[in-house]
Design an enzyme around this catalytic site. Structure first.
Site, PDB file in Angstrom:
ATOM      1  N   HIS A  25      12.532   1.304   0.020  1.00 27.73           N
ATOM      2  CA  HIS A  25      11.280   1.652   0.677  1.00 27.73           C
ATOM      3  C   HIS A  25      10.118   0.870   0.475  1.00 27.73           C
ATOM      4  O   HIS A  25       9.444   0.923  -0.485  1.00 27.73           O
ATOM      5  CB  HIS A  25      10.810   3.326   0.215  1.00 27.73           C
ATOM      6  CG  HIS A  25       9.804   3.822   1.000  1.00 27.73           C
ATOM      7  ND1 HIS A  25       9.476   5.063   0.746  1.00 27.73           N
ATOM      8  CD2 HIS A  25       8.606   3.399   1.524  1.00 27.73           C
ATOM      9  CE1 HIS A  25       8.491   5.591   1.632  1.00 27.73           C
ATOM     10  NE2 HIS A  25       8.010   4.468   1.878  1.00 27.73           N
ATOM     11  N   HIS A  27       7.411  -1.366   2.896  1.00 30.64           N
ATOM     12  CA  HIS A  27       6.954  -1.643   4.367  1.00 30.64           C
ATOM     13  C   HIS A  27       6.644  -3.390   4.184  1.00 30.64           C
ATOM     14  O   HIS A  27       5.544  -3.334   3.302  1.00 30.64           O
ATOM     15  CB  HIS A  27       5.539  -0.987   4.718  1.00 30.64           C
ATOM     16  CG  HIS A  27       5.922   0.477   4.856  1.00 30.64           C
ATOM     17  ND1 HIS A  27       6.135   1.028   5.816  1.00 30.64           N
ATOM     18  CD2 HIS A  27       6.012   1.376   3.756  1.00 30.64           C
ATOM     19  CE1 HIS A  27       6.685   2.445   5.700  1.00 30.64           C
ATOM     20  NE2 HIS A  27       6.181   2.579   4.285  1.00 30.64           N
ATOM     21  N   HIS A 204      10.040   9.065   7.090  1.00 38.38           N
ATOM     22  CA  HIS A 204       8.804   9.544   5.900  1.00 38.38           C
ATOM     23  C   HIS A 204       8.517  11.169   6.176  1.00 38.38           C
ATOM     24  O   HIS A 204       8.630  11.416   7.235  1.00 38.38           O
ATOM     25  CB  HIS A 204       7.527   8.872   6.132  1.00 38.38           C
ATOM     26  CG  HIS A 204       7.458   7.535   5.588  1.00 38.38           C
ATOM     27  ND1 HIS A 204       8.482   6.483   6.096  1.00 38.38           N
ATOM     28  CD2 HIS A 204       6.447   6.889   4.856  1.00 38.38           C
ATOM     29  CE1 HIS A 204       8.114   5.462   5.472  1.00 38.38           C
ATOM     30  NE2 HIS A 204       6.821   5.550   4.669  1.00 38.38           N
ATOM     31  N   GLU A 207       5.507  13.359   2.075  1.00 33.53           N
ATOM     32  CA  GLU A 207       4.531  12.632   1.306  1.00 33.53           C
ATOM     33  C   GLU A 207       3.268  13.277   1.123  1.00 33.53           C
ATOM     34  O   GLU A 207       2.824  13.626  -0.067  1.00 33.53           O
ATOM     35  CB  GLU A 207       4.286  11.265   1.968  1.00 33.53           C
ATOM     36  CG  GLU A 207       3.086  10.174   1.273  1.00 33.53           C
ATOM     37  CD  GLU A 207       2.905   9.089   1.940  1.00 33.53           C
ATOM     38  OE1 GLU A 207       3.285   9.135   3.163  1.00 33.53           O
ATOM     39  OE2 GLU A 207       2.370   7.835   1.442  1.00 33.53           O
ATOM     40  N   ASP A 285       6.673   0.644  -1.713  1.00 33.47           N
ATOM     41  CA  ASP A 285       6.137   1.351  -0.652  1.00 33.47           C
ATOM     42  C   ASP A 285       5.167   0.129   0.139  1.00 33.47           C
ATOM     43  O   ASP A 285       5.755  -0.638   0.996  1.00 33.47           O
ATOM     44  CB  ASP A 285       5.081   2.601  -0.827  1.00 33.47           C
ATOM     45  CG  ASP A 285       4.932   3.419   0.401  1.00 33.47           C
ATOM     46  OD1 ASP A 285       5.504   2.979   1.496  1.00 33.47           O
ATOM     47  OD2 ASP A 285       4.109   4.209   0.272  1.00 33.47           O
ATOM     48  N   ASP A 286       3.974  -0.288  -0.414  1.00 35.11           N
ATOM     49  CA  ASP A 286       3.078  -1.213   0.098  1.00 35.11           C
ATOM     50  C   ASP A 286       2.642  -1.948  -1.106  1.00 35.11           C
ATOM     51  O   ASP A 286       1.457  -1.606  -1.555  1.00 35.11           O
ATOM     52  CB  ASP A 286       2.003  -0.470   0.866  1.00 35.11           C
ATOM     53  CG  ASP A 286       2.578   0.208   2.092  1.00 35.11           C
ATOM     54  OD1 ASP A 286       3.087  -0.362   2.949  1.00 35.11           O
ATOM     55  OD2 ASP A 286       2.631   1.615   2.234  1.00 35.11           O
TER      56      ASP A 286
HETATM   57  N1  HPA Z   1       3.342   6.290   4.572  1.00 35.85           N
HETATM   58  C1  HPA Z   1       3.322   6.590   5.773  1.00 35.85           C
HETATM   59  N2  HPA Z   1       3.128   5.389   6.548  1.00 35.85           N
HETATM   60  C2  HPA Z   1       3.162   4.072   5.880  1.00 35.85           C
HETATM   61  C3  HPA Z   1       3.275   4.172   4.389  1.00 35.85           C
HETATM   62  C4  HPA Z   1       3.216   5.375   3.810  1.00 35.85           C
HETATM   63  O1  HPA Z   1       3.379   5.503   2.347  1.00 35.85           O
HETATM   64  N3  HPA Z   1       2.944   2.866   4.329  1.00 35.85           N
HETATM   65  C5  HPA Z   1       2.966   1.968   5.074  1.00 35.85           C
HETATM   66  N4  HPA Z   1       2.998   2.930   6.235  1.00 35.85           N
HETATM   67 ZN    ZN Z   2       6.195   4.212   3.137  1.00 36.77          ZN
END
Ligand code: HPA
Ligand code: ZN
Length: 344
Positions: A25, A27, A204, A207, A285-286
């Protein structure tokens, strides 16, 4: 490995850092560091609404998912040429290799780029070349195309059409962006089409959104993995389903902290997910926005929640077993994991 050795707590951080792991996971646009944003802005003559790296970094004070997404999409505006996408992915892959990531399944958001007039081929060309070159770093890297869920089903279908000429360069599709108000079932027909093309399916869900979104990702979209899924602990029947079917959850602790899904890392529910027998994994994630790549996620989460070497082994093993790697490759990864623990 039958019995995970007891590892003294003082040796745990080194083991967490050195153990082989898969990242499921990430991006790729979320790996764009402020320094690279400014370098690409200069290279491409793109004006940014920030004067320098420090001012941009100061803007990374998020209160929820949407407050992050607004800045994340703005950061991606500097990506125009295949080389830009290559440079971004290569920077991530070097960081991943340093964290002993041996397999990476990388999300990309083509609609963020095609909406600005960047061709699908430009995006996929740069990213897939970096993934191919990652073998030199000892990382097996694959791409997963994500549809932006705040956009329409029709736009997702158009994106799939544009990507199909490059079908051999991505292994699956996912669903990301603003979760609340955009339930998985909005994309039922797109995911049906993707399944017919033999693509792996992930989404996703859970979250910020409710357990109902996890249910519909499973039962309507028929995904193989749930990205995040941390809200599932609110629904005991869902927890049972995830455990029984061995559905991997790609959990992102530092992301959850930065987007205020949990007020403190100490309150993260990773242990609860593992104790319930779920195939939970740790991911970044990011990482450029949330303050840490893979090893930072492992180290900070273990320090905050008191997880031990048994959990470390389980999480790394889950990452391989939850990956879309071929069975023979998965077995090789697990052998390397066992060797790392035997030597600990
Ligand atoms: N959630 C949803 N969209 C996203 C995320 C996330 O954590 N990171 C990048 N796009
Ligand atoms: Zn994500």
């Amino acid at each position: 490995m039958n019995a995970v050795p007891d590892v003294p707590m003082e040796r745990l951080p080194a083991l967490l850092a050195a153990m082989p792991k898969a990242e499921l996971h990430i991006h790729i646009e979320g790996s764009l560091e402020p320094e690279l944003i400014f370098a690409l802005a200069q290279r491409n003559g793109v004006a940014l609404p920030y004067t320098d790296v420090e001012e941009l970094r100061r803007a990374y004070a998020f209160t929820n998912l949407q407050s992050f997404l607004d800045i994340y999409y703005a950061g991606a505006s500097v990506l125009l040429q295949p080389q830009d996408f290559y440079d971004m992915a290569w920077a991530y892959l070097q960081r991943a290799a340093a964290d002993h990531v041996v397999r990476a399944e990388i999300f990309f958001d083509p609609q963020t780029h095609t909406a600005r007039g960047v061709a699908m081929e430009t995006v996929i060309d740069g990213l897939s070349r970096a993934c191919r070159d990652a073998r030199q770093l000892g990382v097996d890297a694959e791409l997963i195309l994500c549809f932006l869920r705040h956009l329409s089903e029709e736009e997702a279908f158009a994106t799939l059409e544009q990507a199909l000429p490059f079908r051999d360069r991505f292994i699956g599709v996912g669903l990301d962006s603003s979760e609340l108000g955009h339930p998985p079932e909005k994309f039922t027909r797109v995911f049906d089409a993707c399944r017919r093309h033999g693509l792996h399916l992930v989404a996703h869900a859970g979250e910020e959104g409710p357990p109902a979104y996890v249910w519909s990702a499973l039962d309507v979209l028929k995904v193989e993995r749930i990205d995040h899924g941390v809200q599932s602990t609110k629904d005991p029947a869902l927890m049972k389903r995830l455990a029984q079917d061995g559905i991997p959850l790609t959990v992102c602790p530092l992301s959850n902290l930065k987007l205020c899904v949990f007020p403190q890392l100490e309150q993260h529910n990773l242990r609860e997910l593992l104790d319930a027998g779920l195939v939970a994994t740790v991911n970044s994630d990011d990482p450029a926005y949330f303050g840490g790549y893979m090893n930072a996620n492992f180290l900070q989460t273990f320090a905050a929640t008191g997880l031990d070497a048994h959990h470390a082994y389980r999480l790394a093993r889950n990452s391989f077993e939850g990956s879309f790697a071929e069975p023979a490759a998965r077995r090789r990864y697990v052998e390397r994991l066992d060797a790392a623990f035997a030597a600990a």
